[in-house]
Design a protein around this motif. Structure first.
Motif, PDB file in Angstrom:
ATOM      1  N   GLU A  24      18.976  59.026  -5.646  1.00 39.41           N
ATOM      2  CA  GLU A  24      17.796  59.076  -6.496  1.00 39.41           C
ATOM      3  C   GLU A  24      17.105  60.430  -6.347  1.00 39.41           C
ATOM      4  O   GLU A  24      17.345  61.171  -5.390  1.00 39.41           O
ATOM      5  N   SER A  25      16.238  60.754  -7.291  1.00 40.89           N
ATOM      6  CA  SER A  25      15.599  62.069  -7.327  1.00 40.89           C
ATOM      7  C   SER A  25      14.806  62.383  -6.061  1.00 40.89           C
ATOM      8  O   SER A  25      14.682  63.531  -5.691  1.00 40.89           O
ATOM      9  N   HIS A  26      14.325  61.363  -5.366  1.00 44.85           N
ATOM     10  CA  HIS A  26      13.591  61.596  -4.115  1.00 44.85           C
ATOM     11  C   HIS A  26      14.515  61.660  -2.901  1.00 44.85           C
ATOM     12  O   HIS A  26      14.042  61.780  -1.776  1.00 44.85           O
TER      13      HIS A  26
END
Length: 137
Positions: A24-26
């Motif tokens: 995920e982007s995080h």
């Protein structure tokens, strides 16, 4: 981000799932399941909304009955096309969607918040094939 080819629609079991892992982007890893029904192909994050540490596909494909994904722990059933649950402990909750597209029988990951890492679950060895079992009730 450009769409990433995942698999063909034909490779997704009728009563089961195609399991893969994304970043995920995080930065965290997340498992995602692809399911198909006669009127839809959808991708959902691989956890029950009632207990987020409960995987729907434990590496053998999801259990499905009459177009619904069954939580293996407490039996709540989620509509495979909408992700909604109208029974059990997860009643009123919905699965978390992951954006995909289907073009000429091929499924692509199009979710800008997810980067494809590999087939199979988070703990799967990158050299091992992904889950495509046909677990049925």
């Amino acid at each position: 981000m450009a769409p990433t080819r995942l698999t063909s629609v034909d490779e997704i079991p009728e009563n089961g799932s195609y399991l893969f892992t994304v970043r995920e982007s995080h930065g965290s890893k997340e498992e995602v399941i692809l399911v198909k029904q006669p009127d839809c192909v959808e991708a959902w994050k691989n956890f029950c909304q009632h207990e987020t540490d409960q995987r729907l596909d434990r590496g053998m494909g999801v259990a499905m009955r009459e177009g619904e994904i069954i939580c293996p722990k407490h039996g709540s059933m989620f509509d495979a096309c909408s992700g909604d649950c109208d029974n059990g402990k997860a009643e009123g909750l919905s699965l978390v969607p992951v954006d995909i597209s289907v073009n000429r029988g091929v499924v692509y990951l199009t979710d800008d918040a997810c980067e494809f890492l590999h087939e199979g679950g988070i703990d799967a060895d990158d050299d091992m094939p992904g889950s495509s079992s046909h677990l049925q009730f």
